[in-house]
Design an enzyme around this catalytic site. Structure first.
Site, mmCIF file in Angstrom:
data_model
loop_
_atom_site.group_PDB
_atom_site.id
_atom_site.type_symbol
_atom_site.label_atom_id
_atom_site.label_comp_id
_atom_site.label_asym_id
_atom_site.label_seq_id
_atom_site.Cartn_x
_atom_site.Cartn_y
_atom_site.Cartn_z
ATOM 1 N N LEU A 1 80.252 55.729 23.816
ATOM 2 C CA LEU A 1 79.098 56.247 24.290
ATOM 3 C C LEU A 1 78.921 57.233 25.797
ATOM 4 O O LEU A 1 78.214 57.831 26.178
ATOM 5 C CB LEU A 1 78.480 54.800 25.992
ATOM 6 C CG LEU A 1 78.537 53.525 24.884
ATOM 7 C CD1 LEU A 1 77.799 52.708 26.600
ATOM 8 C CD2 LEU A 1 77.569 53.136 23.954
ATOM 9 N N GLY A 2 79.890 57.568 25.026
ATOM 10 C CA GLY A 2 80.615 59.242 25.025
ATOM 11 C C GLY A 2 79.606 60.433 24.230
ATOM 12 O O GLY A 2 78.497 59.752 24.057
ATOM 13 N N GLN A 3 79.628 61.739 24.560
ATOM 14 C CA GLN A 3 79.112 62.548 23.820
ATOM 15 C C GLN A 3 79.074 62.698 22.567
ATOM 16 O O GLN A 3 78.596 62.880 21.871
ATOM 17 C CB GLN A 3 78.716 64.274 24.550
ATOM 18 C CG GLN A 3 79.084 65.436 23.946
ATOM 19 C CD GLN A 3 78.811 66.592 24.338
ATOM 20 O OE1 GLN A 3 80.496 67.137 24.934
ATOM 21 N NE2 GLN A 3 78.588 68.023 24.001
ATOM 22 N N ASP B 1 83.052 50.381 24.517
ATOM 23 C CA ASP B 1 83.871 51.335 25.678
ATOM 24 C C ASP B 1 83.867 50.682 26.750
ATOM 25 O O ASP B 1 83.679 49.611 26.947
ATOM 26 C CB ASP B 1 81.692 52.493 25.659
ATOM 27 C CG ASP B 1 82.130 53.740 26.326
ATOM 28 O OD1 ASP B 1 81.763 54.727 26.363
ATOM 29 O OD2 ASP B 1 83.485 53.110 27.723
ATOM 30 N N ARG C 1 83.292 51.254 29.881
ATOM 31 C CA ARG C 1 81.462 50.960 30.344
ATOM 32 C C ARG C 1 79.422 50.727 29.573
ATOM 33 O O ARG C 1 79.941 50.504 28.172
ATOM 34 C CB ARG C 1 80.688 52.735 30.688
ATOM 35 C CG ARG C 1 80.672 53.349 30.295
ATOM 36 C CD ARG C 1 80.234 54.658 30.543
ATOM 37 N NE ARG C 1 80.688 56.041 29.145
ATOM 38 C CZ ARG C 1 79.640 56.437 29.680
ATOM 39 N NH1 ARG C 1 78.311 56.956 30.777
ATOM 40 N NH2 ARG C 1 79.086 58.264 28.989
ATOM 41 N N ASP D 1 88.904 48.463 26.994
ATOM 42 C CA ASP D 1 89.449 49.555 28.014
ATOM 43 C C ASP D 1 90.850 49.610 27.036
ATOM 44 O O ASP D 1 91.100 48.473 26.584
ATOM 45 C CB ASP D 1 89.825 48.322 28.899
ATOM 46 C CG ASP D 1 90.944 49.378 29.513
ATOM 47 O OD1 ASP D 1 91.159 50.252 29.587
ATOM 48 O OD2 ASP D 1 91.503 49.749 31.012
ATOM 49 N N TYR E 1 94.652 67.641 31.091
ATOM 50 C CA TYR E 1 94.120 67.901 30.129
ATOM 51 C C TYR E 1 95.206 67.830 28.759
ATOM 52 O O TYR E 1 95.055 67.245 27.367
ATOM 53 C CB TYR E 1 92.658 67.508 30.336
ATOM 54 C CG TYR E 1 91.418 67.400 28.435
ATOM 55 C CD1 TYR E 1 91.507 66.684 27.922
ATOM 56 C CD2 TYR E 1 91.355 68.741 28.581
ATOM 57 C CE1 TYR E 1 90.452 66.004 27.073
ATOM 58 C CE2 TYR E 1 90.691 68.966 26.860
ATOM 59 C CZ TYR E 1 90.459 67.252 26.496
ATOM 60 O OH TYR E 1 89.174 67.383 24.970
ATOM 61 N N LYS F 1 96.509 66.498 24.615
ATOM 62 C CA LYS F 1 96.487 66.366 24.324
ATOM 63 C C LYS F 1 97.429 67.495 23.063
ATOM 64 O O LYS F 1 97.351 66.765 21.326
ATOM 65 C CB LYS F 1 95.289 67.479 23.773
ATOM 66 C CG LYS F 1 93.893 66.979 24.254
ATOM 67 C CD LYS F 1 93.365 65.745 23.318
ATOM 68 C CE LYS F 1 91.806 65.112 24.111
ATOM 69 N NZ LYS F 1 91.284 63.895 22.706
HETATM 70 P P1 NAD Z 1 82.714 61.705 26.481
HETATM 71 O O1 NAD Z 1 83.265 61.756 28.152
HETATM 72 O O2 NAD Z 1 81.964 62.188 26.586
HETATM 73 O O3 NAD Z 1 83.534 59.733 26.400
HETATM 74 C C1 NAD Z 1 84.587 59.698 26.322
HETATM 75 C C2 NAD Z 1 83.871 58.112 26.765
HETATM 76 O O4 NAD Z 1 85.055 57.199 26.223
HETATM 77 C C3 NAD Z 1 83.001 58.000 27.672
HETATM 78 O O5 NAD Z 1 81.916 57.005 27.619
HETATM 79 C C4 NAD Z 1 84.384 56.765 29.108
HETATM 80 O O6 NAD Z 1 82.803 55.428 29.560
HETATM 81 C C5 NAD Z 1 85.101 56.418 27.552
HETATM 82 N N1 NAD Z 1 86.308 55.602 28.724
HETATM 83 C C6 NAD Z 1 87.212 56.853 29.361
HETATM 84 N N2 NAD Z 1 87.524 55.349 29.824
HETATM 85 C C7 NAD Z 1 88.326 54.587 28.981
HETATM 86 C C8 NAD Z 1 88.804 53.900 28.989
HETATM 87 N N3 NAD Z 1 90.549 53.724 29.362
HETATM 88 N N4 NAD Z 1 88.897 52.574 27.407
HETATM 89 C C9 NAD Z 1 87.802 53.059 26.853
HETATM 90 N N5 NAD Z 1 86.711 53.939 27.199
HETATM 91 C C10 NAD Z 1 87.213 54.668 27.651
HETATM 92 O O7 NAD Z 1 84.104 62.338 26.109
HETATM 93 P P2 NAD Z 1 83.042 63.364 24.300
HETATM 94 O O8 NAD Z 1 83.375 64.439 24.611
HETATM 95 O O9 NAD Z 1 82.079 62.231 23.776
HETATM 96 O O10 NAD Z 1 85.083 63.482 23.675
HETATM 97 C C11 NAD Z 1 85.408 62.484 22.393
HETATM 98 C C12 NAD Z 1 86.791 62.789 22.422
HETATM 99 O O11 NAD Z 1 86.953 63.859 22.049
HETATM 100 C C13 NAD Z 1 88.168 63.121 23.556
HETATM 101 O O12 NAD Z 1 89.150 62.938 23.297
HETATM 102 C C14 NAD Z 1 87.916 64.557 24.320
HETATM 103 O O13 NAD Z 1 88.801 64.648 24.561
HETATM 104 C C15 NAD Z 1 87.518 64.909 22.148
HETATM 105 N N6 NAD Z 1 86.937 66.749 22.353
HETATM 106 C C16 NAD Z 1 85.951 66.952 23.444
HETATM 107 C C17 NAD Z 1 84.946 67.989 22.782
HETATM 108 C C18 NAD Z 1 84.150 68.223 24.019
HETATM 109 O O14 NAD Z 1 83.333 69.522 23.882
HETATM 110 N N7 NAD Z 1 83.043 66.822 23.897
HETATM 111 C C19 NAD Z 1 85.502 68.861 22.767
HETATM 112 C C20 NAD Z 1 87.441 68.856 22.258
HETATM 113 C C21 NAD Z 1 87.410 67.729 21.928
HETATM 114 N N1 SER Z 2 84.764 70.746 26.219
HETATM 115 C C1 SER Z 2 86.043 69.997 26.148
HETATM 116 C C2 SER Z 2 87.091 70.287 27.680
HETATM 117 O O1 SER Z 2 85.986 71.103 28.575
HETATM 118 C C3 SER Z 2 87.207 70.106 25.237
HETATM 119 O O2 SER Z 2 88.134 69.445 25.315
HETATM 120 O O3 SER Z 2 87.248 69.112 28.691
#
Ligand code: NAD
Ligand code: SER
Length: 316
Positions: free
Chosen positions: A15-17, A39, A41, A58, A146, A150
């Site tokens: 449900l994340g971004q 997810d 949530r 979880d 963080y 990674k």
């Molecule tokens: P987000 O925070 O939007 O979504 C993460 C989701 O994980 C949330 O919906 C949250 O409810 C869920 N979550 C948190 N803890 C949990 C748990 N214990 N069990 C199950 N679900 C859990 O993050 P995102 O932006 O969608 O990122 C996804 C992945 O991509 C992550 O590994 C992040 O590090 C990586 N990433 C994202 C970006 C970015 O700009 N969005 C950039 C680099 C890397």
């Molecule tokens: N967009 C992410 C952050 O800012 C990079 O992994 O945490």
């Protein structure tokens, strides 16, 4: 293989971004019922929940995750559950537990049940000693928890690939810019928030300096990169397989603000840096993605003008 009729896919953190758009793409390619979204949530009315199977899960509960894998004959996991950089610095213990512990559970399950895995890394693996154009191979000395999780994640992934033969792949995503779901507590969130505030209030207070330049990418490019990487035969991938550099667009916060002002002339952006400036300062300005280009033909499509046009037209 991804995209084939026998793919049975589980997505964590759906449900994340990223999950909001990746699940949509995976369901389009594989059929709604072949993609099990999970997810921690539940968000009522969320398109991921409305368009196919969804379970609360979880990633720290390995037994429950494994039960979902077995009951749904899963052969591919997209592991998106994580705590991002800014939230991670507020609660480093949680960040370490979820990001490392969650991945460890996914990798053990993948080893046992012969599952292909996609696990994202991040530009946050780099630290202040990295050149401003980040090479694929360079010392990784991140300052944030963080970033450390990674780096550890890439190493764990390499271990499971080399020692146990798990087919795991990953991308060091740049900051991702999208309009379908809000960002989840990262340092690059300003590059999304600015669009919402420009439309709603014609004013935004940006939490990094105007000259802050970071690697960024429009979500469509990131989703395409993910699917393309997962579709490449494993033998084409080299040592970067658990964390490919991919490059999109690099721009300063001021260039982004100016580009929005060209389209919304009365928009005003103020710059009031907070603690997140430190995390941004520790990351490179841009990315050398020659390995991804060479090994799986990666090429971004969106430049800054296209990204700003897409964001504004979809949010208005
Ligand atoms: P987000 O925070 O939007 O979504 C993460 C989701 O994980 C949330 O919906 C949250 O409810 C869920 N979550 C948190 N803890 C949990 C748990 N214990 N069990 C199950 N679900 C859990 O993050 P995102 O932006 O969608 O990122 C996804 C992945 O991509 C992550 O590994 C992040 O590090 C990586 N990433 C994202 C970006 C970015 O700009 N969005 C950039 C680099 C890397
Ligand atoms: N967009 C992410 C952050 O800012 C990079 O992994 O945490």
């Amino acid at each position: 293989m991804a995209g084939s009729s026998d793919s049975r896919i589980l997505v964590t953190g759906a449900l994340g971004q990223i999950g909001t758009e990746l699940v949509e793409a995976l369901r389009r390619n594989n059929g709604n019922n072949s993609v099990i979204a999970t997810d921690l949530r539940k968000i009522d009315g969320h398109p991921v929940i409305n368009s196919g199977p969804f379970h609360i899960a979880d990633v720290l509960d390995k037994a429950a995750l494994e039960e979902l894998v077995i009951n749904n004959s899963i052969n591919e996991i997209y592991h998106l559950a994580a705590i991002l950089s800014a939230t991670g610095e507020k609660n480093p213990e949680l960040c370490e537990r979820v990001n490392i512990g969650g991945l460890a559970n996914v990798l053990e399950i993948a080893k046992k049940h012969n599952i292909r895995v996609f696990s994202p890394s991040s530009i946050a693996v780099f630290g202040p000693d990295c050149p401003s154009i980040a090479p694929q191979v360079t010392p990784l000395n991140p300052t944030t928890m963080y970033g450390r999780t990674k780096v550890a994640g890439e190493e764990m992934a390499n271990y499971y690939h080399q020692i146990h033969g798990v087919d795991i792949r990953g991308i060091r995503y740049p900051g991702l810019i999208s309009w379908k779901a809000p960002p989840g507590g990262g340092t690059t969130d300003y590059a999304v928030e600015i669009f919402h505030q420009a439309i709603e209030k014609k004013e935004y207070t940006c939490f990094v300096r105007p000259d802050t330049m970071l690697p960024m990418m429009y979500m469509d490019d990131a989703i395409r990169a993910t699917l393309e990487l997962m579709n490449v035969p494993s033998k084409c991938l080299g040592p970067a397989r658990s964390g490919y550099n991919i490059s999109g667009i690099s721009f300063t916060a001021e260039e982004l603000s100016n580009s929005i002002s060209e389209r919304i002339p009365d928009f005003v952006c103020n710059f009031v840096p907070d603690i997140r400036q430190q995390y941004a300062d520790s990351w490179p300005n841009s990315i050398d993605d020659s390995d991804a280009r060479k090994e799986w033909n990666w090429s971004p499509k969106y430049d800054l003008d296209q990204l700003v046009d897409e964001m504004l037209s979809n949010l208005y």
